[in-house]
Design an enzyme around this catalytic site. Structure first.
Site, PDB file in Angstrom:
ATOM      1  CG  HIS A  17       3.770  -8.555   3.345  1.00  0.00           C
ATOM      2  ND1 HIS A  17       4.593  -9.330   4.149  1.00  0.00           N
ATOM      3  CD2 HIS A  17       2.525  -9.125   3.434  1.00  0.00           C
ATOM      4  CE1 HIS A  17       3.884 -10.307   4.696  1.00  0.00           C
ATOM      5  NE2 HIS A  17       2.637 -10.212   4.278  1.00  0.00           N
ATOM      6  CD1 TRP A  18       1.996  -9.956  -2.510  1.00  0.00           C
ATOM      7  CD2 TRP A  18       1.200  -8.184  -3.594  1.00  0.00           C
ATOM      8  NE1 TRP A  18       0.764 -10.303  -2.992  1.00  0.00           N
ATOM      9  CE2 TRP A  18       0.239  -9.226  -3.653  1.00  0.00           C
ATOM     10  CE3 TRP A  18       0.909  -6.954  -4.193  1.00  0.00           C
ATOM     11  CZ2 TRP A  18      -0.986  -9.071  -4.309  1.00  0.00           C
ATOM     12  CZ3 TRP A  18      -0.306  -6.808  -4.849  1.00  0.00           C
ATOM     13  CH2 TRP A  18      -1.243  -7.853  -4.899  1.00  0.00           C
TER      14      TRP A  18
END
Length: 482
Positions: free
Chosen positions: A462-463
């Protein structure tokens, strides 16, 4: 007391420029001097932009914050001075509007009256700082405090130091050397975005506060203001506990600053050093209103917006509400609420995030982070502890997030039906292995936005901007440049 002397020198420079512009306007009004439009614009820019972007943030960071930490005896004075700092942007816009009207054929006396109002306001502010703030600082700060401020003080702005020198040379005698007309230095694309330029910005030196009033919002925002450039990139962070603009994007700032962009990182209401808030409506639209307030306060008419997760949702909300103020969009792991078609909702990551808000422990943090990125082996104990410390430092933010969820479980608006209204070019970046916001949400954005492209990273959670920083930075630079 190097830091304090630096601030005192800035007061002297601003007072000198107030005197110089007053004299210049008086001579124009008397018919003894022809108006030099470039000189007047440069003087007004120095008087309005230097306090807002350099002097006030330095005072707030070095003096205001430290005095607040030592005593509550200065609370009333600091509140008054902070309100004056916040009001200075509006006062400055009034002066600049009057200058534009004069240069378009208006009356010099109207401009002189607007300038006198600005000068009275700003001289009064400096006088209050010297007569009310200085005694409090001397009474309550220790030698160690002064030494720490000296260590933290960033050097004077090279841009404004050079501008001051040019103004002194061009201003009429006796307030200047009388070498006008004023001429701006030549700027070429290569000097604006030279690939060999290199700078590194620090978290402390770029920390800023501003008061915004936008609709029903009246709160203090914290942000970072990095670099200089004709174009601005605003970065909006995600919704994880302890998140902030700096924590989300510290691997992405320098490459954009070195490419010639001004980079602004907004800490959304309810995160980091920004004011707390309970959101009972759309969090996306709340952040969009806060962003408009920040851009207005910084006199930024248009910006590229880069948003991660919640920041992506907020970027889309802003683009829908204010399309003319958006250059390009970069959306990572967010952009619209609504259900995934491939993964049960709420997702595994969102469940862990909400559990961490309710029970902020190191074990819950590690559980969440283990699915936050694809390869959690890169996460150190120091990183975990720093993130936990950031969370626990603002328990009000944690509690308010839980209250917000109770009041409105669907914090993020589903913009799917409205995506086609956005015409700004968009770069969508996703992790194939995102366990918070699945890849099919990115495909919804690609399908709905009229001018979009999608890049998917393999072995990425997610990053994306942190897990694949080097390639991510290159993608964003190329997208913004083309």
């Amino acid at each position: 007391m190097h830091a304090f002397q630096l601030l005192a020198d800035e007061h002297q420079s601003l007072a000198a420029m107030l005197h110089a512009m007053h004299f210049t306007l008086k001579e124009i009004a008397a018919g003894r001097l022809s108006a030099d439009a470039a000189l007047l614009r440069a003087m007004a820019h120095y008087l309005t932009a230097y306090p807002q972007h350099c002097h006030h943030p330095r005072e707030e960071r070095l003096l205001f914050e430290r005095l607040r930490a030592r005593t509550d005896a200065g609370d009333a004075v600091l509140a008054e001075l902070q309100a004056a700092h916040d009001a200075s942007a509006e006062h400055g816009r009034t002066l600049l509007t009057a200058l534009d009207a004069y240069l378009a054929g208006g009356d010099i006396h109207t401009l002189s009256a607007a300038f006198d109002q600005w000068a009275d306001f700003y001289r009064g502010l400096m006088l209050r700082e010297e007569q009310q703030l200085l005694p409090l600082l001397r009474a309550h700060l220790s030698a160690d405090d002064w030494a720490a401020m000296d260590a933290e003080a960033d050097p004077p702005s090279a841009e404004f130091t050079a501008l001051f020198s040019r103004l002194v040379a061009a201003a009429p005698a006796p307030v200047g050397l009388g070498q006008g007309p004023y001429v701006e230095p030549a700027v070429t694309p290569s000097t604006v975005r030279s690939p060999v330029m290199s700078s590194s910005v620090s978290e402390a030196a770029t920390s800023r506060f501003v008061r915004i009033r936008e609709g029903d919002l009246d709160l203090q925002l914290h942000y970072h203001d990095c670099g200089q450039g004709a174009e601005t990139v605003v970065m909006l962070h995600g919704s994880g506990p302890g998140a902030s603009g700096w924590a989300n994007f510290n691997r992405n700032i320098d490459p954009l600053v070195n490419a010639g962009y001004r980079v602004v990182l907004m800490d959304c209401p309810g995160w980091s050093k920004s004011d707390p808030i309970v959101c009972t409506g759309s969090r996306s639209e709340l952040n969009a209103r806060a962003l408009k307030g920040l851009l207005d306060a910084l006199a930024i008419d248009k910006a590229h917006i880069l948003g991660n997760s919640m920041g992506g949702h907020s970027a889309v909300a802003f683009a829908l509400a204010h399309p003319s103020r958006v250059g390009k969009l970069v959306l990572m792991g967010g952009g619209t609420g609504g259900p995934s078609q491939s993964v049960p909702m709420p997702t595994e990551g969102i469940k862990l995030l909400q559990a961490l808000y309710r029970e902020p422990t190191i074990d819950n943090l590690k559980k969440m982070m283990s699915v936050f990125v694809f390869d959690s082996s890169s996460l150190t104990e120091a990183l975990f502890q720093t993130r936990l410390d950031n969370m626990l430092a603002r328990r009000d933010h944690l509690e308010n997030f839980v209250k917000s969820l109770a009041a409105n479980p669907k914090q993020f608006t589903d913009y799917g039906p409205r995506l086609s209204e956005i015409t700004a070019p968009a770069l969508i970046i996703w992790g194939r292995d995102d366990r918070f916001v699945p890849l099919d949400i990115g495909l919804r954005l690609l399908w709905g936005l009229g001018n979009a492209q999608l890049h998917v990273f393999n072995r990425c959670g997610h990053w994306a901007q942190w897990e694949h920083a080097e390639v991510f930075n290159r993608l964003v630079r190329d997208f913004l440049r083309d």
